[in-house]
Write a protein that holds these residues in place. Structure first.
Motif, PDB file in Angstrom:
ATOM      1  N   VAL A  58       0.856  -1.183   0.000  1.00 58.89           N
ATOM      2  CA  VAL A  58       0.000   0.000   0.000  1.00 58.89           C
ATOM      3  C   VAL A  58       0.894   1.235   0.000  1.00 58.89           C
ATOM      4  N   CYS A  59       0.549   2.210  -0.801  1.00 54.28           N
ATOM      5  CA  CYS A  59       1.374   3.419  -0.886  1.00 54.28           C
ATOM      6  C   CYS A  59       1.427   4.111   0.468  1.00 54.28           C
ATOM      7  N   PRO A  60       2.631   4.287   1.035  1.00 49.56           N
ATOM      8  CA  PRO A  60       2.744   4.928   2.347  1.00 49.56           C
ATOM      9  C   PRO A  60       2.507   6.438   2.260  1.00 49.56           C
ATOM     10  N   ARG A  61       2.149   7.026   3.381  1.00 50.79           N
ATOM     11  CA  ARG A  61       1.905   8.465   3.414  1.00 50.79           C
ATOM     12  C   ARG A  61       3.173   9.220   3.019  1.00 50.79           C
ATOM     13  N   GLY A  62       3.046  10.060   2.013  1.00 45.27           N
ATOM     14  CA  GLY A  62       4.177  10.858   1.538  1.00 45.27           C
ATOM     15  C   GLY A  62       5.166  10.090   0.688  1.00 45.27           C
ATOM     16  N   GLY A  63       4.918   8.791   0.477  1.00 43.77           N
ATOM     17  CA  GLY A  63       5.860   7.962  -0.255  1.00 43.77           C
ATOM     18  C   GLY A  63       5.372   7.579  -1.634  1.00 43.77           C
ATOM     19  N   LEU A  64       5.825   6.420  -2.094  1.00 42.64           N
ATOM     20  CA  LEU A  64       5.450   5.969  -3.425  1.00 42.64           C
ATOM     21  C   LEU A  64       5.520   4.454  -3.514  1.00 42.64           C
ATOM     22  N   ILE A  65       4.926   3.941  -4.583  1.00 37.17           N
ATOM     23  CA  ILE A  65       5.048   2.538  -4.953  1.00 37.17           C
ATOM     24  C   ILE A  65       5.865   2.471  -6.233  1.00 37.17           C
ATOM     25  N   LEU A  66       6.859   1.615  -6.220  1.00 42.91           N
ATOM     26  CA  LEU A  66       7.733   1.438  -7.382  1.00 42.91           C
ATOM     27  C   LEU A  66       7.431   0.100  -8.044  1.00 42.91           C
ATOM     28  N   LYS A  67       7.212   0.121  -9.356  1.00 39.25           N
ATOM     29  CA  LYS A  67       7.191  -1.119 -10.131  1.00 39.25           C
ATOM     30  C   LYS A  67       8.637  -1.455 -10.468  1.00 39.25           C
ATOM     31  N   VAL A  68       9.146  -2.524  -9.876  1.00 40.67           N
ATOM     32  CA  VAL A  68      10.566  -2.848 -10.014  1.00 40.67           C
ATOM     33  C   VAL A  68      10.844  -3.373 -11.416  1.00 40.67           C
ATOM     34  N   GLU A  69      11.871  -2.801 -12.055  1.00 38.67           N
ATOM     35  CA  GLU A  69      12.268  -3.231 -13.395  1.00 38.67           C
ATOM     36  C   GLU A  69      13.619  -3.938 -13.390  1.00 38.67           C
ATOM     37  N   ARG A 120      23.791  -8.926  10.243  1.00 39.75           N
ATOM     38  CA  ARG A 120      23.476  -8.244  11.502  1.00 39.75           C
ATOM     39  C   ARG A 120      22.208  -7.394  11.428  1.00 39.75           C
ATOM     40  N   ASP A 121      21.877  -6.829  10.248  1.00 36.36           N
ATOM     41  CA  ASP A 121      20.709  -5.964  10.118  1.00 36.36           C
ATOM     42  C   ASP A 121      19.477  -6.688   9.560  1.00 36.36           C
ATOM     43  N   LEU A 122      19.604  -7.991   9.292  1.00 32.94           N
ATOM     44  CA  LEU A 122      18.524  -8.723   8.640  1.00 32.94           C
ATOM     45  C   LEU A 122      17.454  -9.163   9.633  1.00 32.94           C
ATOM     46  N   VAL A 123      16.188  -8.989   9.224  1.00 29.12           N
ATOM     47  CA  VAL A 123      15.034  -9.442  10.003  1.00 29.12           C
ATOM     48  C   VAL A 123      14.204 -10.362   9.112  1.00 29.12           C
ATOM     49  N   TYR A 124      13.897 -11.585   9.609  1.00 32.77           N
ATOM     50  CA  TYR A 124      13.097 -12.554   8.839  1.00 32.77           C
ATOM     51  C   TYR A 124      11.608 -12.415   9.175  1.00 32.77           C
ATOM     52  N   PRO A 125      10.722 -12.834   8.246  1.00 30.42           N
ATOM     53  CA  PRO A 125      10.991 -13.109   6.830  1.00 30.42           C
ATOM     54  C   PRO A 125      11.254 -11.806   6.085  1.00 30.42           C
ATOM     55  N   ARG A 126      11.973 -11.905   4.979  1.00 31.29           N
ATOM     56  CA  ARG A 126      12.366 -10.669   4.301  1.00 31.29           C
ATOM     57  C   ARG A 126      12.459 -10.886   2.802  1.00 31.29           C
ATOM     58  N   ILE A 127      11.974  -9.905   2.065  1.00 28.85           N
ATOM     59  CA  ILE A 127      12.242  -9.820   0.628  1.00 28.85           C
ATOM     60  C   ILE A 127      13.569  -9.086   0.490  1.00 28.85           C
ATOM     61  N   LEU A 128      14.582  -9.779  -0.018  1.00 26.59           N
ATOM     62  CA  LEU A 128      15.901  -9.176  -0.156  1.00 26.59           C
ATOM     63  C   LEU A 128      15.936  -8.231  -1.367  1.00 26.59           C
ATOM     64  N   GLY A 129      17.121  -7.664  -1.612  1.00 20.90           N
ATOM     65  CA  GLY A 129      17.329  -6.821  -2.789  1.00 20.90           C
ATOM     66  C   GLY A 129      17.439  -5.357  -2.447  1.00 20.90           C
ATOM     67  N   HIS A 130      18.633  -4.773  -2.609  1.00 25.26           N
ATOM     68  CA  HIS A 130      18.837  -3.359  -2.272  1.00 25.26           C
ATOM     69  C   HIS A 130      19.468  -2.560  -3.408  1.00 25.26           C
ATOM     70  N   GLU A 131      19.660  -3.174  -4.589  1.00 26.43           N
ATOM     71  CA  GLU A 131      20.212  -2.473  -5.752  1.00 26.43           C
ATOM     72  C   GLU A 131      19.084  -2.368  -6.777  1.00 26.43           C
ATOM     73  N   ILE A 132      18.274  -1.313  -6.670  1.00 23.54           N
ATOM     74  CA  ILE A 132      16.911  -1.299  -7.218  1.00 23.54           C
ATOM     75  C   ILE A 132      16.679  -0.133  -8.187  1.00 23.54           C
ATOM     76  N   ALA A 133      16.003  -0.442  -9.295  1.00 22.23           N
ATOM     77  CA  ALA A 133      15.540   0.596 -10.230  1.00 22.23           C
ATOM     78  C   ALA A 133      14.191   0.185 -10.781  1.00 22.23           C
ATOM     79  N   GLY A 134      13.361   1.172 -11.103  1.00 19.35           N
ATOM     80  CA  GLY A 134      12.035   0.858 -11.633  1.00 19.35           C
ATOM     81  C   GLY A 134      11.265   2.105 -12.017  1.00 19.35           C
ATOM     82  N   VAL A 135       9.949   1.958 -12.092  1.00 15.08           N
ATOM     83  CA  VAL A 135       9.058   3.039 -12.528  1.00 15.08           C
ATOM     84  C   VAL A 135       8.071   3.353 -11.411  1.00 15.08           C
ATOM     85  N   VAL A 136       7.881   4.629 -11.136  1.00 12.86           N
ATOM     86  CA  VAL A 136       6.899   5.041 -10.128  1.00 12.86           C
ATOM     87  C   VAL A 136       5.499   4.688 -10.637  1.00 12.86           C
TER      88      VAL A 136
END
Length: 345
Positions: free
Chosen positions: A21-32, A49-65
């Motif tokens: 769901v689109c967060p307040r003041g934020g956006l939804i990205l369609k990942v490409e 050390r920073d990982l919390v399960y369950p998690r969708i990984l991936g931090h090198e991201i580009a897409g379309v708003v």
């Protein structure tokens, strides 16, 4: 939507999850495009050390708003995402070290990341410069490489890589490839790479390194002194987790030489025994680097847009359904970078 979900160490599943769901003041990205990092492999195998399960990984991201509720690029525009969501008000943020924010959250670590059809981007990310327009003509998969390049920028800024420096890089993986190109961009006169795997050594030669050294079969000290006229290297970058910081490594440095701890080290070599007088009398330095800042991320996008040859870094493209094949490509170190480019499952 479909997503690759890391449920526990060693257990990743492709499954359907609720659309964000689109967060307040934020956006939804369609990942490409979302490229796979060695840290993703580390998290798949044993956590982080920073990982919390369950998690969708991936931090090198580009897409379309695809949806927006606030400031920033409009619906339909292509963007690259800085992976950190930071507070903007703590001492680290105020001095431009947002990657050291005491309240930082990170996509793919403690926030769901880009190995999914859609990504929820909080308002704080959009307001604080974490959503970057992709320059005209730059495709999504190359834009996704801005984050790892920005991490290299952070490391090289920390050790002051500049005009005329001689650089020794340990590791000819994706990070070593990016460090080589960036060192040239910053005016380095000499770039040498240490790599034991022959296939990656060949890739390193093609990337423009002056010398590629096989750490298993060649005298590293002798070759280093020959290449640098007996002075040693101005900068050493550890883009590998397998290199100990010890007297032998320090001996490769010129006076006032600097070592960049770019990669996290395993416990067995993370606590070195060093003669600190060697640092004192020769004015040598060791500097850590972790992640990158939004400003470095934007700089990385500009560099990539002017260097289409960085596409050589991408050696595997997979769909979301082939996520494990992409992970195996990264773990086996057969090529360089794997990128998820098809998110239909």
């Amino acid at each position: 939507m479909m997503a690759a979900v890391l449920e526990a160490p060693g257990r990743m599943a492709l499954r359907e999850v609720e659309d964000p769901v689109c967060p307040r003041g934020g956006l939804i990205l369609k990942v490409e495009a979302c490229s796979i990092c060695s840290t993703d492999v580390k998290m798949l195998k044993g956590g982080q050390r920073d990982l919390v399960y369950p998690r969708i990984l991936g931090h090198e991201i580009a897409g379309v708003v695809s949806e927006r509720d606030g400031v920033g690029p409009g619906v339909g525009e292509g963007v690259q995402i800085f992976p950190g969501v930071f507070c903007g008000s703590c001492p680290s943020c105020r001095r431009g070290a947002e990657n050291m924010c005491e309240r930082i959250q990170i996509f793919g670590f403690n926030l769901d990341g880009g190995f999914a059809e859609y990504l929820s981007v909080p308002g704080g990310s959009a307001r604080n410069g974490g959503v970057n327009l992709i320059p005209d003509g730059l495709d999504f998969e190359l834009a996704a490489l801005a984050e790892p390049l920005a991490c290299s920028i952070n490391a090289q800024e920390r050790v002051g890589v500049g005009e005329g420096d001689s650089i020794l890089i340990f590791g000819a993986g994706p990070a070593g490839f990016l460090h080589t190109h960036l060192a040239r961009e910053r005016g380095a006169s000499t770039v040498a790479i240490v790599e034991p795997l022959e296939e990656r050594a060949d890739l390193a030669r093609a990337s423009g390194a002056d010398l590629v050294i096989n750490s298993g079969g060649e005298d590293l000290f002798e070759l280093a002194m020959e290449l640098t006229g007996g002075m040693g290297f101005d900068v050493i970058v550890l883009a590998s987790r397998d290199v100990a910081v010890d007297a032998d490594l320090l001996a490769l440095l010129a006076p006032r030489g600097r070592i960049s701890l770019f990669s996290g080290l395993p416990p067995e070599i993370a606590v070195p025994h060093l003669d600190l007088n060697h640092l004192h009398y020769r004015e040598k330095m060791i500097a850590g680097s972790y992640g990158c800042t939004p400003a470095q991320n934007r700089e990385a996008l500009e560099i990539i847009s002017g260097h289409p040859d960085l596409s050589q870094l991408i050696t595997e493209r997979v769909s979301l359904a082939e996520m494990m094949r992409g992970m195996e490509h990264a773990e086996r170190r057969e090529g360089l970078k794997a990128v998820v480019t098809n998110f239909g499952g």
